[in-house]
Design a protein around this motif. Structure first.
Motif, short mmCIF file in Angstrom:
data_model
loop_
_atom_site.label_atom_id
_atom_site.label_comp_id
_atom_site.label_asym_id
_atom_site.label_seq_id
_atom_site.Cartn_x
_atom_site.Cartn_y
_atom_site.Cartn_z
N LEU A 122 0.94 -0.87 -0.38
CA LEU A 122 -0.47 -0.27 -0.33
C LEU A 122 0.77 1.18 -0.46
O LEU A 122 0.72 1.99 -0.54
N ARG A 123 1.73 1.13 0.51
CA ARG A 123 2.92 2.28 1.50
C ARG A 123 3.39 2.91 -0.49
O ARG A 123 3.57 3.69 -1.21
N ALA A 124 3.82 1.79 -1.41
CA ALA A 124 4.08 1.58 -2.45
C ALA A 124 3.57 2.62 -3.64
O ALA A 124 4.30 3.38 -4.39
N ARG A 125 2.00 2.50 -3.19
CA ARG A 125 0.74 2.71 -4.09
C ARG A 125 1.23 4.62 -4.17
O ARG A 125 0.36 5.03 -4.89
N LEU A 126 1.65 4.42 -2.74
CA LEU A 126 0.72 6.15 -2.26
C LEU A 126 2.33 7.04 -2.66
O LEU A 126 3.44 6.86 -2.05
N PRO A 128 5.04 9.40 -0.18
CA PRO A 128 5.39 9.70 0.86
C PRO A 128 4.86 10.41 2.07
O PRO A 128 4.09 10.05 3.43
N GLU A 129 4.57 11.62 1.42
CA GLU A 129 4.21 12.29 1.84
C GLU A 129 2.42 11.91 1.60
O GLU A 129 1.87 12.74 3.62
N HIS A 130 1.65 11.48 1.30
CA HIS A 130 0.62 10.92 1.09
C HIS A 130 0.78 10.15 2.39
O HIS A 130 -0.99 10.17 2.78
N TRP A 131 1.48 9.08 2.50
CA TRP A 131 1.23 8.22 3.41
C TRP A 131 0.74 8.37 5.15
O TRP A 131 0.31 8.51 5.67
N ARG A 132 1.62 9.08 4.64
CA ARG A 132 2.57 10.74 6.42
C ARG A 132 0.80 10.96 6.19
O ARG A 132 0.05 10.68 7.51
N LEU A 133 0.39 11.48 5.25
CA LEU A 133 -1.24 12.99 5.65
C LEU A 133 -1.91 11.48 5.91
O LEU A 133 -3.02 12.12 6.54
N LEU A 134 -1.98 10.43 5.73
CA LEU A 134 -3.23 10.03 5.55
C LEU A 134 -3.68 9.22 6.71
O LEU A 134 -4.31 9.38 7.12
N VAL A 135 -2.06 8.78 7.58
CA VAL A 135 -2.34 8.34 8.78
C VAL A 135 -2.92 9.35 9.75
O VAL A 135 -3.36 8.91 10.79
N GLU A 136 -2.32 10.14 9.89
CA GLU A 136 -2.85 11.65 10.79
C GLU A 136 -3.89 11.66 10.23
O GLU A 136 -4.02 11.96 11.09
N ASP A 137 -4.06 12.42 9.29
CA ASP A 137 -5.81 12.89 9.02
C ASP A 137 -6.67 11.32 9.76
O ASP A 137 -7.48 12.06 9.75
N LEU A 138 -6.31 10.73 9.28
CA LEU A 138 -7.18 9.85 9.42
C LEU A 138 -7.95 9.31 11.04
O LEU A 138 -8.78 9.67 11.92
#
Length: 148
Positions: A122-126, A128-138
């Motif tokens: 999943l991380r490879a498809r996003l 790095p900044e989207h991954w970080r924002l995803l986790v924080e925003d969720l």
């Protein structure tokens, strides 16, 4: 493959529908990865939460994972029957505190590589900044919904 190469789905106007769609798609990815471990994604998540929290009141586990008491009890029961978690009394006789057993720690450790593969896919498809924002925003979305 990065996010710019992905085909996006149409945006949904409803936050609930959007989050549920994303949750179903992500759950399917993790379920497929965990298939040979003997754990469902929900069970892995609970074992991981108990590992993180240590001996924890059932209400605290429910709050961490935003699970209602009935769903949480229904998910904890098979883990207890399997010997992966153990219930203990809290300071108040009505309080149940759960802990991961040594057998549960071993089960979690055996399943962790499969979980890590799903996480890496999943991380490879996003980006790095989207991954970080995803986790924080969720986390923010969950807190906002709980407080609404």
């Amino acid at each position: 493959m990065r996010a710019e190469a992905l085909t996006s789905l149409p945006a949904l106007d409803c936050a609930c529908a959007s989050l549920r769609r994303a949750a179903r798609a992500v759950t399917q990815l993790y379920e497929a990865a965990l298939q040979d471990t003997g754990l469902r994604a929900t069970q892995f998540t609970l074992l991981q939460a108990l590992e993180r929290q240590g001996r924890s009141p059932q209400t605290a586990v429910g709050e961490l994972l935003a699970l209602d008491p009935t769903t949480l009890s229904r998910t904890l029961r098979p883990l207890a029957r399997a010997g992966w978690i153990r219930a203990g009394a809290g300071p108040d006789r009505r309080e149940v505190r759960w802990t991961l057993t040594p057998q549960g720690r071993r089960r979690l450790a055996r399943a962790r590589p499969a979980w890590e593969r799903a996480q890496a896919r999943l991380r490879a498809r996003l980006r790095p900044e989207h991954w970080r924002l995803l986790v924080e925003d969720l986390a923010l979305v969950a807190a906002a919904a709980r407080g609404a």
